[in-house]
Structures are given as structure tokens and as C-alpha cells.
Design a protein around this motif. Structure first.
Motif, PDB file in Angstrom:
ATOM      1  N   ALA A   1      16.820  -8.942   2.994  1.00  0.00           N
ATOM      2  CA  ALA A   1      15.630  -8.319   3.262  1.00  0.00           C
ATOM      3  C   ALA A   1      15.340  -6.543   3.342  1.00  0.00           C
ATOM      4  N   ARG A   2      16.535  -6.216   3.536  1.00  0.00           N
ATOM      5  CA  ARG A   2      16.487  -4.656   3.369  1.00  0.00           C
ATOM      6  C   ARG A   2      15.989  -4.368   1.721  1.00  0.00           C
ATOM      7  N   THR A   3      16.668  -5.050   0.782  1.00  0.00           N
ATOM      8  CA  THR A   3      16.283  -4.627  -0.566  1.00  0.00           C
ATOM      9  C   THR A   3      14.694  -4.897  -0.744  1.00  0.00           C
ATOM     10  N   ARG A   4      14.403  -6.071  -0.179  1.00  0.00           N
ATOM     11  CA  ARG A   4      12.892  -6.262  -0.453  1.00  0.00           C
ATOM     12  C   ARG A   4      11.953  -5.046   0.311  1.00  0.00           C
ATOM     13  N   GLU A   5      12.521  -4.711   1.402  1.00  0.00           N
ATOM     14  CA  GLU A   5      11.838  -3.388   1.878  1.00  0.00           C
ATOM     15  C   GLU A   5      11.737  -2.365   1.158  1.00  0.00           C
ATOM     16  N   LYS A   6      12.729  -1.838   0.553  1.00  0.00           N
ATOM     17  CA  LYS A   6      12.936  -0.705  -0.293  1.00  0.00           C
ATOM     18  C   LYS A   6      12.037  -0.889  -1.436  1.00  0.00           C
ATOM     19  N   TYR A   7      11.993  -2.158  -2.081  1.00  0.00           N
ATOM     20  CA  TYR A   7      11.127  -2.316  -3.395  1.00  0.00           C
ATOM     21  C   TYR A   7       9.609  -2.057  -2.540  1.00  0.00           C
ATOM     22  N   LEU A   8       9.317  -2.813  -1.539  1.00  0.00           N
ATOM     23  CA  LEU A   8       7.742  -2.587  -1.095  1.00  0.00           C
ATOM     24  C   LEU A   8       7.540  -1.209  -0.603  1.00  0.00           C
ATOM     25  N   ASP A   9       8.582  -0.402  -0.138  1.00  0.00           N
ATOM     26  CA  ASP A   9       8.242   0.947   0.243  1.00  0.00           C
ATOM     27  C   ASP A   9       7.952   1.669  -1.153  1.00  0.00           C
ATOM     28  N   ALA A  10       8.363   1.456  -2.072  1.00  0.00           N
ATOM     29  CA  ALA A  10       8.084   2.186  -3.450  1.00  0.00           C
ATOM     30  C   ALA A  10       6.917   1.660  -3.796  1.00  0.00           C
ATOM     31  N   PHE A  11       6.588   0.320  -3.842  1.00  0.00           N
ATOM     32  CA  PHE A  11       5.312   0.114  -4.175  1.00  0.00           C
ATOM     33  C   PHE A  11       4.201   0.944  -3.294  1.00  0.00           C
ATOM     34  N   ARG A  12       4.416   0.727  -2.050  1.00  0.00           N
ATOM     35  CA  ARG A  12       3.222   1.273  -1.140  1.00  0.00           C
ATOM     36  C   ARG A  12       3.054   2.972  -1.414  1.00  0.00           C
ATOM     37  N   LEU A  13       4.219   3.395  -1.579  1.00  0.00           N
ATOM     38  CA  LEU A  13       3.914   4.819  -1.953  1.00  0.00           C
ATOM     39  C   LEU A  13       3.495   5.174  -3.187  1.00  0.00           C
ATOM     40  N   ILE A  14       3.745   4.561  -4.135  1.00  0.00           N
ATOM     41  CA  ILE A  14       3.376   4.785  -5.586  1.00  0.00           C
ATOM     42  C   ILE A  14       1.916   4.512  -5.740  1.00  0.00           C
ATOM     43  N   THR A  15       1.435   3.579  -5.236  1.00  0.00           N
ATOM     44  CA  THR A  15       0.062   2.827  -5.493  1.00  0.00           C
ATOM     45  C   THR A  15      -0.953   3.100  -4.480  1.00  0.00           C
ATOM     46  N   GLY A  16      -0.629   3.535  -3.173  1.00  0.00           N
ATOM     47  CA  GLY A  16      -1.237   3.853  -2.276  1.00  0.00           C
ATOM     48  C   GLY A  16      -1.860   2.447  -1.587  1.00  0.00           C
ATOM     49  N   CYS A  17      -1.419   1.139  -1.738  1.00  0.00           N
ATOM     50  CA  CYS A  17      -1.857  -0.129  -1.567  1.00  0.00           C
ATOM     51  C   CYS A  17      -0.893  -0.303  -0.336  1.00  0.00           C
ATOM     52  N   THR A  18      -1.181  -1.034   0.561  1.00  0.00           N
ATOM     53  CA  THR A  18      -0.401  -1.641   1.755  1.00  0.00           C
ATOM     54  C   THR A  18      -0.032  -3.025   1.649  1.00  0.00           C
ATOM     55  N   ASP A  19      -0.876  -3.443   0.876  1.00  0.00           N
ATOM     56  CA  ASP A  19      -0.541  -5.107   0.610  1.00  0.00           C
ATOM     57  C   ASP A  19      -0.393  -5.566  -0.588  1.00  0.00           C
ATOM     58  N   LEU A  20       0.270  -6.231  -1.147  1.00  0.00           N
ATOM     59  CA  LEU A  20       0.546  -6.827  -2.474  1.00  0.00           C
ATOM     60  C   LEU A  20      -0.786  -7.618  -3.044  1.00  0.00           C
ATOM     61  N   ALA A  21      -1.120  -8.364  -2.086  1.00  0.00           N
ATOM     62  CA  ALA A  21      -2.403  -9.379  -2.356  1.00  0.00           C
ATOM     63  C   ALA A  21      -3.644  -8.419  -2.657  1.00  0.00           C
ATOM     64  N   ASN A  22      -3.612  -7.122  -1.917  1.00  0.00           N
ATOM     65  CA  ASN A  22      -4.922  -6.255  -2.527  1.00  0.00           C
ATOM     66  C   ASN A  22      -4.919  -5.483  -3.663  1.00  0.00           C
ATOM     67  N   THR A  23      -3.749  -5.636  -4.567  1.00  0.00           N
ATOM     68  CA  THR A  23      -3.664  -4.847  -5.762  1.00  0.00           C
ATOM     69  C   THR A  23      -4.317  -5.304  -6.642  1.00  0.00           C
ATOM     70  N   PRO A  24      -5.295  -4.623  -7.265  1.00  0.00           N
ATOM     71  CA  PRO A  24      -6.121  -5.432  -8.199  1.00  0.00           C
ATOM     72  C   PRO A  24      -5.513  -5.487  -9.517  1.00  0.00           C
ATOM     73  N   SER A  25      -5.829  -6.860  -9.987  1.00  0.00           N
ATOM     74  CA  SER A  25      -5.391  -7.297 -11.439  1.00  0.00           C
ATOM     75  C   SER A  25      -6.056  -6.814 -12.447  1.00  0.00           C
ATOM     76  N   ALA A  26      -5.471  -6.311 -13.785  1.00  0.00           N
ATOM     77  CA  ALA A  26      -6.385  -5.724 -14.907  1.00  0.00           C
ATOM     78  C   ALA A  26      -7.408  -6.868 -15.371  1.00  0.00           C
TER      79      ALA A  26
END
Length: 304
Positions: free
Chosen positions: A279-304
Motif C-alpha cells: 500500500a505504501r509503495t503504491r502511494e509513492k508511485y501515485l504521489d509521483a504521478f500526481r505531482l508530475i502530471t497535475g492529475c489527481t486521478d488515473l482515470a482522468n489522464t488523457p490517452s494519446a
């Protein structure tokens, strides 16, 4: 609520061309490949018994973000990550592929990884302690762990399918792929690192080091595989940065630290991880994703 980790894909009769530590790669007609990022996690050159739920989706969405961000700097191998645009033979597996896959152009890959280091950390720090250099590149005396280097350094590695890749000198890289390609890859690596590092800094992150893989598509240098994810890059929070020791990071160091604490002998079979470490490792990956992309939710990330 966490989803179940996807440890292995199964796309029926579609030819599997490679199964790496994280990615399953399938061959398609017209020189296309399907990259699928699973939730497998490796440490000390072994795939662990536990996966990290959503890790593959996080890695894929981060790579898509960076491919788009860098589109004016370097070409990439992405065709689409929108499963509705995938060929008909992939449609039965759309739910399995959604958010964690990319349809890409097959590239003639260079047999080197292009590593750039802006800070003294990891294996570079160990090398410096022993030799006063990193991968043969002499550095000033008296540097501390995690110090920023006077300027970024390029430390290529020869790809090795068994265990760690092997650090090589730039001169060895030239002998392997030629002078002009080696210089072009080095220059591109520095350019990408500078641009990505500025973006990371604007989000409160330090991009300490990273590695890229390049290939040729129609004779043009093309950025391939994943790019600038926590699996291939060392990110530190800028607000807590304090040279003189290891830094908290968004990579797999948390998992490595746990494995060291249980005194695993780093031989197969690899252990599974406790639920709290997962759970803690998943949160670390998610934290990086949120900070870098500015998205709060994986589902809201636009696909290319």
C-alpha cells in the motif's frame, strides 16, 4: 479500495515477443508492438512475489505524459494508447489493456542505455567513494552523498538481459554504435534531462538521475520504452532536500529497504511483500504521478 494487481497478461494467440521485469510485449503486423505494463515489481534483479496494484497504469500514464511533453525535443515510438483505436484482434482484451498499454512502432534499438546523472546518489555515490569518479568520470574531491554535481554527466550502460546492465565509457559506446550516433544520443539525453528537470522543479521535485532507451524508426532516432517514470528515474522532494545522506524518493527504495530489513539473501525465490508495504509503495508511485502530471486521478489522464 485498491484494485487487484495484474501480474501477467494473457492475450490468447497473440505472439508474446518478450516478458521483462514489468512489461509484456506482443508482436502485431505492420511492424507494430503492443507494450503492456503489468503491476510486477522487481528489486535486486528479482521479480517479487507481490505486485503493486495500478503500478502498470501509473507507469504508462507517466510515459504518455512525458512523450507528449517532449514531442518538440525528440520523436517517440507511440502510435496510440487509446484502446478503442487498437486493431480488432485486441478488442476482446480491451479491459485488461485499458490505461496500461501502448501501441508503438517497432524500432531498431540501440544496445545501450543512456544514463544521465545530475546528483551523486545510488551506484554513482558508491563508485565515487571508492574511486573519486563515477563510471570513470573524475569528480571534485569532498562531495557528499546526494550533492548536486557541477554539471550533469553522461554514463551509458550496455544492455544486459541477465542482471544489472554494465556501465561502459563513452569511448566504448562509440565503438559499439559509432561516433555520430553516440554523440547524438548523448546530446539528446542531456537535452531531455534539462527540459524534464525544469518541469520537475516547477512541481517541487528534483530529478536526480534517469535513463533513456533509443532506437531507429525509418532511420530517425526515436525515444522508446518507458520514459521518466519512478522505475527509471530518481525523484526527490525539493522541500526536504538535504545533501549528506540518502534522500526520500518516489522510486523502489522503500521496497529495497524493507527487503534489506528482513535480510533476504537476494536469491530466488523472491519474497512477497506485506500488505502495508504494498500500500505504501503504491502511494509513492501515485504521489509521483500526481505531482508530475497535475492529475489527481488515473482515470482522468488523457490517452494519446
Amino acid at each position: 479500495m485498491m484494485t487487484t494487481a495484474l501480474l501477467q497478461t494473457d492475450l490468447g494467440s497473440l505472439p508474446l515477443t518478450a516478458r521483462g521485469k514489468v512489461r509484456d510485449i506482443y508482436a502485431l503486423p505492420s511492424d507494430q508492438l503492443l507494450f503492456v505494463a503489468t503491476d510486477r515489481i522487481s528489486a535486486f534483479d528479482h521479480v517479487l512475489g507481490s505486485g503493486i496494484p495500478d503500478k502498470g497504469r501509473i507507469l504508462t500514464q507517466l510515459s504518455l505524459f512525458w512523450f507528449d511533453f517532449l514531442r518538440d525535443t525528440v520523436k517517440n515510438h507511440l502510435l496510440t494508447a487509446n484502446t478503442s483505436d487498437y486493431p480488432p484482434q485486441l478488442q476482446p482484451y480491451a479491459a485488461q489493456l485499458e490505461g496500461r498499454s501502448m501501441l508503438v512502432k517497432r524500432a531498431e534499438m540501440f544496445p545501450v542505455e543512456c544514463v544521465v546523472r545530475g546528483y551523486l546518489s545510488g551506484s554513482g555515490w558508491k563508485d565515487y567513494q571508492q574511486t573519486g569518479a563515477v563510471c570513470g568520470i573524475k569528480l571534485p574531491q569532498g562531495l557528499r552523498e546526494s550533492d548536486r554535481l557541477p554539471e550533469p554527466i553522461f554514463t551509458p550502460a550496455a544492455k544486459n538481459n541477465i542482471g544489472h546492465d554494465e556501465n561502459i565509457s563513452f569511448e566504448q559506446m562509440v565503438k559499439t554504435i559509432g561516433q555520430k550516433p553516440a554523440e547524438d544520443l548523448r546530446d539528446l539525453t542531456f537535452a531531455i534531462y534539462e527540459k524534464a528537470g525544469k518541469h520537475a522543479a516547477s512541481k517541487g521535485l528534483i530529478l536526480a538521475d534517469t535513463k533513456f532507451e533509443f532506437g531507429l524508426v525509418n532511420g530517425e532516432i526515436t525515444l522508446a520504452d518507458e520514459v521518466l517514470t519512478p522505475d527509471s528515474s530518481r525523484y526527490w522532494p525539493a522541500e526536504t532536500y538535504k545533501p549528506g545522506g540518502a534522500q526520500p524518493s518516489f522510486d523502489k527504495q522503500y521496497v529495497r529497504d524493507y527487503l534489506e530489513s528482513i535480510r533476504w539473501n537476494k536469491q530466488a525465490p523472491a519474497p512477497s511483500l506485506p500488505d502495508e508495504v504494498v500500500a505504501r509503495t503504491r502511494e509513492k508511485y501515485l504521489d509521483a504521478f500526481r505531482l508530475i502530471t497535475g492529475c489527481t486521478d488515473l482515470a482522468n489522464t488523457p490517452s494519446a
